[in-house]
Design a protein around this motif. Structure first.
Motif, mmCIF file in Angstrom:
data_model
loop_
_atom_site.group_PDB
_atom_site.id
_atom_site.type_symbol
_atom_site.label_atom_id
_atom_site.label_comp_id
_atom_site.label_asym_id
_atom_site.label_seq_id
_atom_site.Cartn_x
_atom_site.Cartn_y
_atom_site.Cartn_z
ATOM 1 N N TYR A 1 5.382 11.361 1.534
ATOM 2 C CA TYR A 1 4.152 10.585 1.630
ATOM 3 C C TYR A 1 4.419 9.082 1.527
ATOM 4 N N GLY A 2 5.691 8.702 1.531
ATOM 5 C CA GLY A 2 6.047 7.290 1.433
ATOM 6 C C GLY A 2 5.990 6.739 0.020
ATOM 7 N N ILE A 3 5.982 7.614 -0.983
ATOM 8 C CA ILE A 3 5.847 7.184 -2.377
ATOM 9 C C ILE A 3 7.227 7.109 -3.038
ATOM 10 N N PRO A 4 7.610 5.955 -3.574
ATOM 11 C CA PRO A 4 8.908 5.826 -4.239
ATOM 12 C C PRO A 4 9.034 6.762 -5.438
ATOM 13 N N ILE A 5 10.267 7.082 -5.789
ATOM 14 C CA ILE A 5 10.522 7.944 -6.940
ATOM 15 C C ILE A 5 10.108 7.254 -8.230
ATOM 16 N N SER A 6 10.392 5.941 -8.350
ATOM 17 C CA SER A 6 10.191 5.201 -9.606
ATOM 18 C C SER A 6 11.013 5.862 -10.712
ATOM 19 N N GLY A 7 10.561 5.788 -11.968
ATOM 20 C CA GLY A 7 11.350 6.339 -13.062
ATOM 21 C C GLY A 7 12.327 5.334 -13.641
ATOM 22 N N CYS A 8 13.078 5.773 -14.643
ATOM 23 C CA CYS A 8 13.977 4.887 -15.392
ATOM 24 C C CYS A 8 15.119 4.373 -14.519
ATOM 25 N N ARG B 1 13.301 -4.004 -9.934
ATOM 26 C CA ARG B 1 13.218 -2.549 -9.812
ATOM 27 C C ARG B 1 13.261 -2.074 -8.353
ATOM 28 N N MET B 2 13.034 -2.977 -7.417
ATOM 29 C CA MET B 2 13.151 -2.616 -6.000
ATOM 30 C C MET B 2 14.606 -2.479 -5.580
ATOM 31 N N ASN C 1 15.573 5.870 8.636
ATOM 32 C CA ASN C 1 16.182 7.045 8.034
ATOM 33 C C ASN C 1 15.831 7.114 6.550
ATOM 34 N N PRO C 2 15.966 8.282 5.924
ATOM 35 C CA PRO C 2 15.696 8.387 4.491
ATOM 36 C C PRO C 2 16.692 7.567 3.671
ATOM 37 N N VAL C 3 16.191 6.941 2.612
ATOM 38 C CA VAL C 3 17.032 6.239 1.640
ATOM 39 C C VAL C 3 16.566 6.633 0.240
ATOM 40 N N PHE C 4 17.435 6.379 -0.740
ATOM 41 C CA PHE C 4 17.182 6.826 -2.103
ATOM 42 C C PHE C 4 17.618 5.741 -3.086
ATOM 43 N N PRO C 5 17.171 5.816 -4.345
ATOM 44 C CA PRO C 5 17.748 4.923 -5.349
ATOM 45 C C PRO C 5 19.267 5.058 -5.359
ATOM 46 N N GLY C 6 19.942 3.922 -5.315
ATOM 47 C CA GLY C 6 21.399 3.936 -5.272
ATOM 48 C C GLY C 6 21.980 3.864 -3.876
ATOM 49 N N THR C 7 21.147 3.927 -2.828
ATOM 50 C CA THR C 7 21.646 3.736 -1.461
ATOM 51 C C THR C 7 22.058 2.281 -1.276
ATOM 52 N N LEU D 1 19.575 -0.232 -3.360
ATOM 53 C CA LEU D 1 18.181 0.106 -3.609
ATOM 54 C C LEU D 1 17.969 0.626 -5.034
ATOM 55 N N GLY D 2 16.802 0.248 -5.600
ATOM 56 C CA GLY D 2 16.446 0.645 -6.957
ATOM 57 C C GLY D 2 15.387 1.732 -6.970
ATOM 58 N N GLN D 3 14.875 2.024 -8.155
ATOM 59 C CA GLN D 3 13.956 3.150 -8.335
ATOM 60 C C GLN D 3 12.622 2.962 -7.606
#
Length: 289
Positions: A30-37, A212-213, A231-237, A249-251
């Motif tokens: 849905y385009g919503i970031p994971i967020s979190g610690c 945090r971004m 393409n898909p990306v994740f925290p740590g990409t 990239l951050g959380q």
């Protein structure tokens, strides 16, 4: 003995203080970031000390100067950045497990090492649950960050059953390394050998453009990489832009991107990066073939 809902009052805070947990899993479609610690290792540790579930919400503090009080007894644990911690003006040299009494006042002072501190509380902070997470995010939760006069609910703990005769001491040395272990990303193959060697042999400085971004590195790398389909990306990409910028990239980062994905940080490397300040040095270390 039954628990009652109590309130932690934020009297003073620097910018960047928020509630975080393990984040919003499975909402990326849905385009919503994971967020979190940002530093999950430290957050897990404080919840372990308090015998909390691993997904219990904690306070993420990214600047010194927090002052808060508690309306009822509880227990707290602090880890992450090495900092000066006081309760009612008395310094706590090992803040891994601190009994809190009614009206106690906690102060977080100077960060000696590290960039983020995590404050856990018995049973976890009870901020508003949104999309299966309590993590603050501007477009989803009422607040993105706390300011002074903020209030957070928690369950009190009037019993003394949690008092320990000994307690573990948090080790701050693990994040002092410059090394960030990475897996090669899906677009690593687009780089020539010269660029690959440069990325793995040079040291990079964290730029002031870090939040945090994500974290941008000061050094740039000239390249002829093409713009790619989203393409898909994740925290740590780790992305390398056509302009030569290296971005980790951050959380709270977007869930898709068109820049080449050259690395993916390991979970431990993500936590190490979260404890780095602008100007500090990191280097990439490849852990796969």
């Amino acid at each position: 003995m039954s628990k009652s809902l109590a309130t932690a009052h934020i009297i003073k805070t620097g910018p960047g203080t928020s509630i975080q947990d393990l984040g919003r899993i499975d909402y990326g479609k849905y385009g919503i970031p994971i967020s979190g610690c940002m530093d999950a290792k430290s957050a897990h540790w404080v919840n372990l000390q308090l015998n909390n579930p691993s997904d219990s919400a904690v306070l993420e503090i990214s600047q010194p100067g927090l002052v808060m009080s508690f309306s009822a007894p509880t227990f707290i644990s602090i880890a992450g950045a090495q900092s000066q911690v006081k309760v009612n003006g008395k310094e706590i040299p090992n803040p891994s497990f601190i009994p809190i009494k009614t009206k106690d006042q906690l102060e977080i002072g100077q960060f000696i090492t590290g960039a983020r501190l995590y404050l856990g509380i018995k049973y976890g902070f009870k901020s508003q649950l949104e999309l299966s997470s309590r993590s603050f995010y501007k477009e989803i939760t009422p607040l993105a960050f706390f300011s002074k006069e903020g209030k957070i609910s928690y369950w009190d703990e009037p019993s003394s059953s949690g008092i320990l005769h000994s307690k573990a001491k948090w080790d701050h040395t693990w994040y002092e390394t410059e090394e960030l272990e990475v897996y090669t990303g899906p677009d690593w193959k687009l780089l020539d050998n010269e660029k690959k060697s440069y990325l793995l042999e040079h040291r990079f400085h964290i730029s002031p453009l870090t939040n945090r971004m994500g974290a941008q590195l000061l050094e740039t790398i000239e390249n002829n990489l093409p713009e790619l389909p989203t393409n898909p990306v994740f925290p740590g990409t780790v992305q390398l832009t056509s302009g030569g910028k290296v971005i980790i990239l951050g959380q709270d980062a977007q869930v898709t991107g068109g820049y080449p994905r050259i690395f993916q940080l390991t979970d431990l490397a993500i936590s190490i990066l979260a404890q780095k300040k602008p100007g500090q040095v990191v280097r990439f270390s490849k852990v796969n073939g």
